[in-house]
Design a protein around this motif. Structure first.
Motif, PDB file in Angstrom:
ATOM      1  N   ILE A 298     109.782  64.138  57.125  1.00 26.55           N
ATOM      2  CA  ILE A 298     109.907  62.680  57.146  1.00 26.55           C
ATOM      3  C   ILE A 298     108.785  62.065  57.969  1.00 26.55           C
ATOM      4  O   ILE A 298     108.331  62.631  58.965  1.00 26.55           O
ATOM      5  N   ARG A 299     108.317  60.910  57.492  1.00 25.24           N
ATOM      6  CA  ARG A 299     107.330  60.106  58.229  1.00 25.24           C
ATOM      7  C   ARG A 299     107.811  58.665  58.191  1.00 25.24           C
ATOM      8  O   ARG A 299     108.282  58.192  57.156  1.00 25.24           O
ATOM      9  N   VAL A 300     107.687  57.992  59.314  1.00 23.83           N
ATOM     10  CA  VAL A 300     108.106  56.605  59.405  1.00 23.83           C
ATOM     11  C   VAL A 300     106.933  55.779  59.887  1.00 23.83           C
ATOM     12  O   VAL A 300     106.333  56.065  60.925  1.00 23.83           O
ATOM     13  N   ASP A 301     106.579  54.755  59.121  1.00 25.96           N
ATOM     14  CA  ASP A 301     105.525  53.816  59.502  1.00 25.96           C
ATOM     15  C   ASP A 301     106.209  52.542  59.968  1.00 25.96           C
ATOM     16  O   ASP A 301     106.705  51.757  59.153  1.00 25.96           O
ATOM     17  N   LEU A 302     106.307  52.358  61.284  1.00 29.61           N
ATOM     18  CA  LEU A 302     107.013  51.207  61.849  1.00 29.61           C
ATOM     19  C   LEU A 302     106.301  49.892  61.535  1.00 29.61           C
ATOM     20  O   LEU A 302     106.950  48.855  61.395  1.00 29.61           O
ATOM     21  N   HIS A 303     104.971  49.941  61.421  1.00 32.16           N
ATOM     22  CA  HIS A 303     104.207  48.723  61.124  1.00 32.16           C
ATOM     23  C   HIS A 303     104.587  48.143  59.761  1.00 32.16           C
ATOM     24  O   HIS A 303     104.766  46.944  59.610  1.00 32.16           O
TER      25      HIS A 303
ATOM     26  N   ASP B   1     107.311  49.264  58.031  1.00 27.03           N
ATOM     27  CA  ASP B   1     108.731  49.549  57.809  1.00 27.03           C
ATOM     28  C   ASP B   1     108.904  50.420  56.564  1.00 27.03           C
ATOM     29  O   ASP B   1     109.716  50.137  55.684  1.00 27.03           O
ATOM     30  N   LEU B   2     108.119  51.487  56.509  1.00 26.31           N
ATOM     31  CA  LEU B   2     108.099  52.378  55.356  1.00 26.31           C
ATOM     32  C   LEU B   2     108.541  53.773  55.794  1.00 26.31           C
ATOM     33  O   LEU B   2     108.060  54.305  56.787  1.00 26.31           O
ATOM     34  N   VAL B   3     109.470  54.339  55.042  1.00 24.97           N
ATOM     35  CA  VAL B   3     109.931  55.704  55.285  1.00 24.97           C
ATOM     36  C   VAL B   3     109.479  56.553  54.107  1.00 24.97           C
ATOM     37  O   VAL B   3     109.645  56.172  52.954  1.00 24.97           O
ATOM     38  N   GLU B   4     108.891  57.699  54.433  1.00 27.13           N
ATOM     39  CA  GLU B   4     108.453  58.637  53.400  1.00 27.13           C
ATOM     40  C   GLU B   4     109.077  59.996  53.678  1.00 27.13           C
ATOM     41  O   GLU B   4     109.270  60.377  54.828  1.00 27.13           O
ATOM     42  N   ILE B   5     109.400  60.710  52.604  1.00 27.68           N
ATOM     43  CA  ILE B   5     109.911  62.069  52.734  1.00 27.68           C
ATOM     44  C   ILE B   5     109.044  63.016  51.929  1.00 27.68           C
ATOM     45  O   ILE B   5     108.463  62.637  50.912  1.00 27.68           O
ATOM     46  N   ASN B   6     108.994  64.242  52.386  1.00 29.83           N
ATOM     47  CA  ASN B   6     108.250  65.276  51.685  1.00 29.83           C
ATOM     48  C   ASN B   6     109.176  65.859  50.618  1.00 29.83           C
ATOM     49  O   ASN B   6     110.198  66.468  50.941  1.00 29.83           O
TER      50      ASN B   6
ATOM     51  N   ASP C 272     102.810  65.204  47.800  1.00 30.72           N
ATOM     52  CA  ASP C 272     104.229  65.568  47.737  1.00 30.72           C
ATOM     53  C   ASP C 272     105.137  64.570  48.433  1.00 30.72           C
ATOM     54  O   ASP C 272     106.345  64.782  48.507  1.00 30.72           O
ATOM     55  N   TRP C 273     104.585  63.490  48.947  1.00 28.18           N
ATOM     56  CA  TRP C 273     105.367  62.529  49.728  1.00 28.18           C
ATOM     57  C   TRP C 273     105.875  61.392  48.852  1.00 28.18           C
ATOM     58  O   TRP C 273     105.165  60.874  48.007  1.00 28.18           O
ATOM     59  N   LEU C 274     107.140  61.037  49.063  1.00 25.66           N
ATOM     60  CA  LEU C 274     107.785  59.958  48.325  1.00 25.66           C
ATOM     61  C   LEU C 274     108.138  58.820  49.273  1.00 25.66           C
ATOM     62  O   LEU C 274     108.627  59.057  50.378  1.00 25.66           O
ATOM     63  N   SER C 275     107.928  57.587  48.827  1.00 20.30           N
ATOM     64  CA  SER C 275     108.372  56.424  49.590  1.00 20.30           C
ATOM     65  C   SER C 275     109.810  56.122  49.202  1.00 20.30           C
ATOM     66  O   SER C 275     110.210  56.296  48.053  1.00 20.30           O
ATOM     67  N   ILE C 276     110.577  55.651  50.172  1.00 19.80           N
ATOM     68  CA  ILE C 276     111.995  55.369  49.960  1.00 19.80           C
ATOM     69  C   ILE C 276     112.225  53.871  49.941  1.00 19.80           C
ATOM     70  O   ILE C 276     111.766  53.150  50.823  1.00 19.80           O
TER      71      ILE C 276
END
Length: 155
Positions: free
Chosen positions: A97-102, A104-109, A146-150
């Motif tokens: 998981i990666r979270v971009d607070l700027h 407000d985007l969450v991505e998962i592998n 391989d990363w997906l945005s949620i």
């Protein structure tokens, strides 16, 4: 405790019936969920699920997955039915998981599956619907392939 409540409790104590029903879709919490198999070969799909949870360290963690199966358990009485979702869970704890607070985007592998999953089932009423999309990129960035945005759907 009234007679009806005692009867319901009694039927629950017997455990579920041996026969279960499986479905490829289910409507709950204002969402229409379908299994991943149902959407196979289509351009859009709504098999993404999110469940609020916590870890052993008491951190609040959202768990993300894909719906594989809808299961109905019945407890010896038409009113005592429970719907469960069997899900493929992504690793949102360690490396997936990666979270971009700027933004407000969450991505998962999408390749990082949650390991050591003791229970792949959740109560359907616990689920929120999410959509996954590949993160757009102006360059062919292989580190993001391989990363997906949620995207969380609002009811």
């Amino acid at each position: 405790m009234g007679r009806g409540a005692a009867k319901s409790l009694s039927s629950l104590s017997l455990g579920p019936e041996r026969k279960v029903k499986c479905y490829n879709g289910y409507f709950i919490n204002g969402y229409v969920f379908h299994t991943e198999e149902y959407w196979h070969g289509r351009k859009t799909y709504n098999s993404g699920v999110c469940v609020k949870g916590s870890t052993s360290s008491e951190l609040e963690v959202d768990y993300y997955g894909r719906l594989e199966e809808v299961v109905e358990l019945q407890y010896h009485n038409e009113q005592n039915r429970v719907f469960l979702f069997k899900c493929y869970w992504y690793d949102t704890i360690d490396r997936g998981i990666r979270v971009d607070l700027h933004f407000d985007l969450v991505e998962i592998n999408s390749k990082a599956r949650l390991r050591n999953v003791n229970n792949v089932f959740v109560f359907a009423k616990q689920c929120q619907q999410v959509y996954y999309t590949y993160t757009p990129s102006f360059r062919k960035d292989q580190s993001r392939v391989d990363w997906l945005s949620i995207f969380k759907k609002k009811t």
